[in-house]
Design a protein around this motif. Sequence first.
Motif, PDB file in Angstrom:
ATOM      1  N   UNK A  70      -0.322  18.334  18.689  1.00 44.51           N
ATOM      2  CA  UNK A  70       0.775  19.197  18.071  1.00 44.51           C
ATOM      3  C   UNK A  70       2.177  18.081  18.299  1.00 44.51           C
ATOM      4  N   UNK A  71       2.884  18.533  17.969  1.00 42.59           N
ATOM      5  CA  UNK A  71       3.922  18.247  18.279  1.00 42.59           C
ATOM      6  C   UNK A  71       5.134  19.564  18.518  1.00 42.59           C
ATOM      7  N   UNK A  72       5.981  19.071  19.997  1.00 42.59           N
ATOM      8  CA  UNK A  72       6.079  20.074  20.886  1.00 42.59           C
ATOM      9  C   UNK A  72       7.839  21.318  19.416  1.00 42.59           C
ATOM     10  N   UNK A  73       7.135  22.149  19.358  1.00 39.54           N
ATOM     11  CA  UNK A  73       8.262  23.238  18.805  1.00 39.54           C
ATOM     12  C   UNK A  73       9.873  22.843  18.510  1.00 39.54           C
ATOM     13  N   UNK A  74      10.214  22.405  20.004  1.00 38.87           N
ATOM     14  CA  UNK A  74      11.646  22.525  19.990  1.00 38.87           C
ATOM     15  C   UNK A  74      12.526  21.519  20.424  1.00 38.87           C
ATOM     16  N   UNK A  75      11.951  20.320  19.631  1.00 38.27           N
ATOM     17  CA  UNK A  75      12.356  19.270  19.687  1.00 38.27           C
ATOM     18  C   UNK A  75      12.149  18.545  18.074  1.00 38.27           C
ATOM     19  N   UNK A  76      13.098  18.611  17.281  1.00 40.90           N
ATOM     20  CA  UNK A  76      13.495  18.279  15.941  1.00 40.90           C
ATOM     21  C   UNK A  76      14.302  16.782  15.612  1.00 40.90           C
ATOM     22  N   UNK A  77      13.364  15.625  15.047  1.00 45.32           N
ATOM     23  CA  UNK A  77      13.415  13.642  15.495  1.00 45.32           C
ATOM     24  C   UNK A  77      13.781  14.317  14.012  1.00 45.32           C
ATOM     25  N   UNK A  78      15.146  13.959  13.731  1.00 44.26           N
ATOM     26  CA  UNK A  78      15.325  13.188  12.145  1.00 44.26           C
ATOM     27  C   UNK A  78      15.823  12.546  12.178  1.00 44.26           C
ATOM     28  N   UNK A  79      15.364  11.564  10.675  1.00 46.96           N
ATOM     29  CA  UNK A  79      15.207  10.474  10.071  1.00 46.96           C
ATOM     30  C   UNK A  79      16.697  10.270   9.608  1.00 46.96           C
ATOM     31  N   UNK A  80      17.426   9.033  10.293  1.00 48.97           N
ATOM     32  CA  UNK A  80      19.053   8.731   9.707  1.00 48.97           C
ATOM     33  C   UNK A  80      19.114   7.871   9.214  1.00 48.97           C
ATOM     34  N   UNK A  81      18.143   7.046   8.875  1.00 48.45           N
ATOM     35  CA  UNK A  81      18.025   5.620   8.174  1.00 48.45           C
ATOM     36  C   UNK A  81      19.234   5.665   6.980  1.00 48.45           C
ATOM     37  N   UNK A  82      18.711   7.001   6.003  1.00 49.95           N
ATOM     38  CA  UNK A  82      19.530   6.836   5.209  1.00 49.95           C
ATOM     39  C   UNK A  82      21.137   6.588   5.020  1.00 49.95           C
ATOM     40  N   UNK A  83      21.306   7.148   6.288  1.00 51.57           N
ATOM     41  CA  UNK A  83      23.116   7.488   6.447  1.00 51.57           C
ATOM     42  C   UNK A  83      23.827   5.716   6.066  1.00 51.57           C
TER      43      UNK A  83
END
Length: 910
Positions: A699-712
Motif C-alpha cells: 500500500x502507499x503511505x498516505x502521508x507522502x505525496x510524490x509529484x511528477x514535475x517532468x512537464x515543467x
Amino acid sequence: MHGISDSEKLPTISDYYSASQLRADRWSALRETAESLDRDGDEKHRVRALQLMQALAPIEMYFAFPGGSAFDYLRRLLEHGNFTDFSTAVRRVARALTSGAYRRRSIPLIADETEGDEFEDESTQTHEARALGRPYFEVMIVDNVNEQQEKFLQTSLQRMRRSEDPFIYETVVVPSVEDALIGVLFNQNVQAVIVRPGLGLKSKNETNVLGRYMSLYGEGADLEELTPSEYGPETCRRIGMLRPELDAYLITDRSAEDIAVLDLGLCRRVFYNQEDFLELHLNILRGVQRRYKTPFFTALKEYSKQPTGVFHAMPISRGKSISRSHWIQDMGAFYGSNIFMAETSATSGGLDSLLEPRGPIKEAQEAAARAFGSKQTFFATNGTSTCNKIVVQALVKPGDIVLVDRDCHKSHHYGMVLAGASVVYMDSYPLHEYSMYGAVPIREIKHKLLALRAEGKLDRVRMVLLTNCTFDGIVYNVQRVMQECLAIKKDLVFLWDEAWFAYARFAPNSRVRTAMRSANILREEFRTPEHAEAYNAQQAILEGADDDVWLNTRLIAPPNARVRVYATQSTHKTLTSLRQGSMIHVNDQRFKGAVEEAFHEAYMTHTSTSPNYQIIASLDVGRRQVELEGFEFVQRQVESAMAIRRAVSTHPLLKKYFKLVTAGDMIPEEYRESGMKSYFDPDQGWADVWDSWSRDEFVLDATRITLHVGATGWDGDTFKTKILMDKYGIQINKTSRNTVLFMTNIGTTRSSVAYLIEVLVEIAKELDDLMDDASRMEKLAFDKRVKNLVENVPPLPDFSRFHDAFRCEKGTEAGNIRRAFFLSYDEDNCDYVEPDKGMLDRLEAGEELVSATFVIPYPPGFPILVPGQVISPEILRFMQALDVSEIHGFRADLGLRIFTEDALKSVKNP
C-alpha cells in the motif's frame, strides 16, 4: 424543522477524508450563516442554519464541548428566532474550537456574559504559559441512559474534582457499543472510556466508518451475535484494537470468575456495579498520569535546578564556559540557559547511564516499549544508521546469510561489511517511468529462500532485512511476509527498517502494517489450535510439491515457529525528538536466552559513552506526546496530505504541469488485490482504502505525496533546489529524475499546506506566461526537455552479481562485501576507469570490471554498485543517463574505482 431538499444537502462524511475536517467545516459554515442571519434575518439563512444544526447533531454527540445541553441551547435560540444571541453563541463555540480555548477555561454562550480572550489562540501562548495550565482531556461514558441520568453521571464525576488534580477533564455520554467505537475514532480528545452495564448495542447514526476500521483487524462490524452480558467486555476489547493507548474501565455486575476469563483488551480496572465516583475519578487521573510521566525528562529538569560544583568533563556544563565568555554570549542568548543547565557528562544526581540504565532512562525505555508495542525498546542518540548496525552486529555472525533489500539505506550495506555477512541481494520491482524502485515482492523473497534451500544452505540463512515503509512510501504487508517466510525457515530473524514509519503505530489503519503489532499478532496466532490445524492441512497438500507450488501458495508458518522481530525507527524523522533521536524496538522470543549479551556488546560498540542527554529527554517527551495525542496529530498529518492530493487533482492549472503519482502508478496491479488505485479521484471522491490496507501486498503511505514535475521542464533536483528551496523557502528531502516527494508530518499546519498549494499555482502560472511569450525555438527547447524527463527515462538496472572472487562459496549468489571492502584499502589493488563509451565497449565485449566501492547517486539515493559487484552495461548506461551532481563513491576527476586483475586473482575463496 424544515426538510432538506436534494439541492440543499450538505456534504457527508463520505465527501471528507476525516470526521474532524467535516466538523470544522460545518462549524465554520454555521458561524458565517449565523452572522448573516443576525445581519439581515433572511429566511434562506435561517433554513441554512437549521440544516447545518441538523448535520452537526450526529457528530456533536461524541464531544464534550460544546456538549449536549449547550447544543440544545443553540437549537432553541434558533427555533425561537433569537438570532443575535444565536450568532454570539455560535461564534464563541467556533472560535473556541479553532483556538483550543475550551481546553483552558469555560466558554460562556449567553450573550450578556463577557468572554475574555476570545481571540486568543492556544498556539500563540508562550511555552511557559501553556506549561502552567492543566492539560485537558475528555472521558467517554458508555451507557444507555436518559437525560436526567446522564446529567447525574456527569455531575457526580465533576464533584470529585480537586484543585490539586494535575489534569482537567469533561465527560461525554454515548449510548451503545457502536457509538463508543465511533466516538473514539471521531473524538481525538478522549483519553479514557468508562463502560457501564446499561449500554446498548447499535448506534442510531448512519455511518459505515466502523465497518471499514474493523475490517482491518479481521473483525466484523456486525455485533448482532453478542448477548447483552458481552456488550461491556467486547467494547473494551475493540477499543483496545482501535486506540490501544486509551484507558478503559469496565463497570459490571458479572462475577469476578466470569470476567477473569474474558479478553478485555487494555481495560485497566473492573468495578463491580458500585457508584464509587471518587475511586473512578482517581483511577482516570492515575491512568493518564501513567502516560504523562516522563522519567528521564523529569530527572533532567530536577538536576538542572540543583546547585553543583562541576569538576568533570564538559566546560559547557551549567553554562559556565559561556557565561564567563566575552566572545560567545550570542550562543547563550540564542539557546537560552536551560539547555546548558541540563548539560552534563555525569550519571549521578538522579540521572542515569544510557549504556547501563537502571534508573530514569530504564523507566523511559520501558514506557516507550509500552507505547510502541514492543517487548524491549532501546534509545539511540546517533541516528537509525547506528541502530541498524547495532541490530545486525548483535544477530549476524561472519558467514551467516542475510537477505537484503538492495535499495535499502546505505547503513545496512555497511552493517553487512562490519558483520562479515554473506549477502544475498533482493531486487525491488522497478518504476522506470519515475526513476525509483518500489519494494521487494513476497514472491522474490520466497524465491531466494527456496533457492538457498535447494542449495542446502537454508540452515545458514539468518536474517531478512527490509525497509518498511520505503522513502517513497511503499508499505509492506508485514504480517504476511513474516508468516510466509517462517513457513520456509521457522527461526528467521526479521529486521524492519521503519525509519520513516514511527508515526504509524498511532493510526488505526497504518498500525496493522507495523513490525511490532504484526509480531504480537503472530505470537498469539501461532498458539491457537485453529492455526495448527490449518498448518497441518497445508503441509499435507505441500508434501512432495516443487518450488513453483510453494511460490504460488500463501504459506502458513508452523505453530512452533519463533517470532524474532526487530524494528529501527528514526523518531526524529516523523515524531517529536531532537535530531538523531532514534529507537530500537525488539520483539524476539529468543532475545533473553540467545541475543541479550550480544546485543549489549553491539550496543556498547556503537553507542557513545557521552550520549547527548537532551536527545534522550526529547525521546522521553516524544513518547509522552504520542501516547496522549499521537492519534490526533497523525490524523491531522494525514488530513494535510489528503488536502494536497485533492488540490493537485482538481486544480485545472496544476494538472497541466504536475501529476500526482498515485498508488496505482507506484504499485503494480498484481500487488493490489483490492484494486484501489488512488486515495482521491476528482470524479469519484475519496476511495475506500481500508480494504486495501487489510489485503494488498503493498500500500502507499498516505502521508507522502510524490509529484511528477517532468512537464515543467525541470528535473527533480533542480525543481527542489532552484525553485522550491531557493525561491520559495520550501524544504524537501527526496527527488528522483522527474519527481519530488512532499512528506507531511505531525507538525504540518493547514497554513503550510495552503502555502505549498499557492506556490505550485504560482509556478504553473509563471510557466504559462513563459510559454505565451516564448519563441518557436524556445518552445522546441522546452518540449525537448520535457520529453527527456517524461519519455526518455533511463531504465533502472537490477543488481548484477558478485564477482567469483567475492562469492561466499562456489555455486551460490551470496557475496562477501567485507572481503571486497577491505581489499580496496590497499590502493595498489585498485584502478580508475572513466565511465565513457570506451568502458561501455569493454563491458559489452565481455570484460569483467568489478567495483571496489559503494557508488550511490543522489538522487535516487541507493547503491547502484557495492564492493565486489560486477559492473554491468545496464548499470553503466544508467549512470551515463543520470544528470545529478552528487554521486557518492565516484570521483569526477578519476572515474569509477575498480579492482585490478591482479587483486582479483589474489583473492582466495574458502
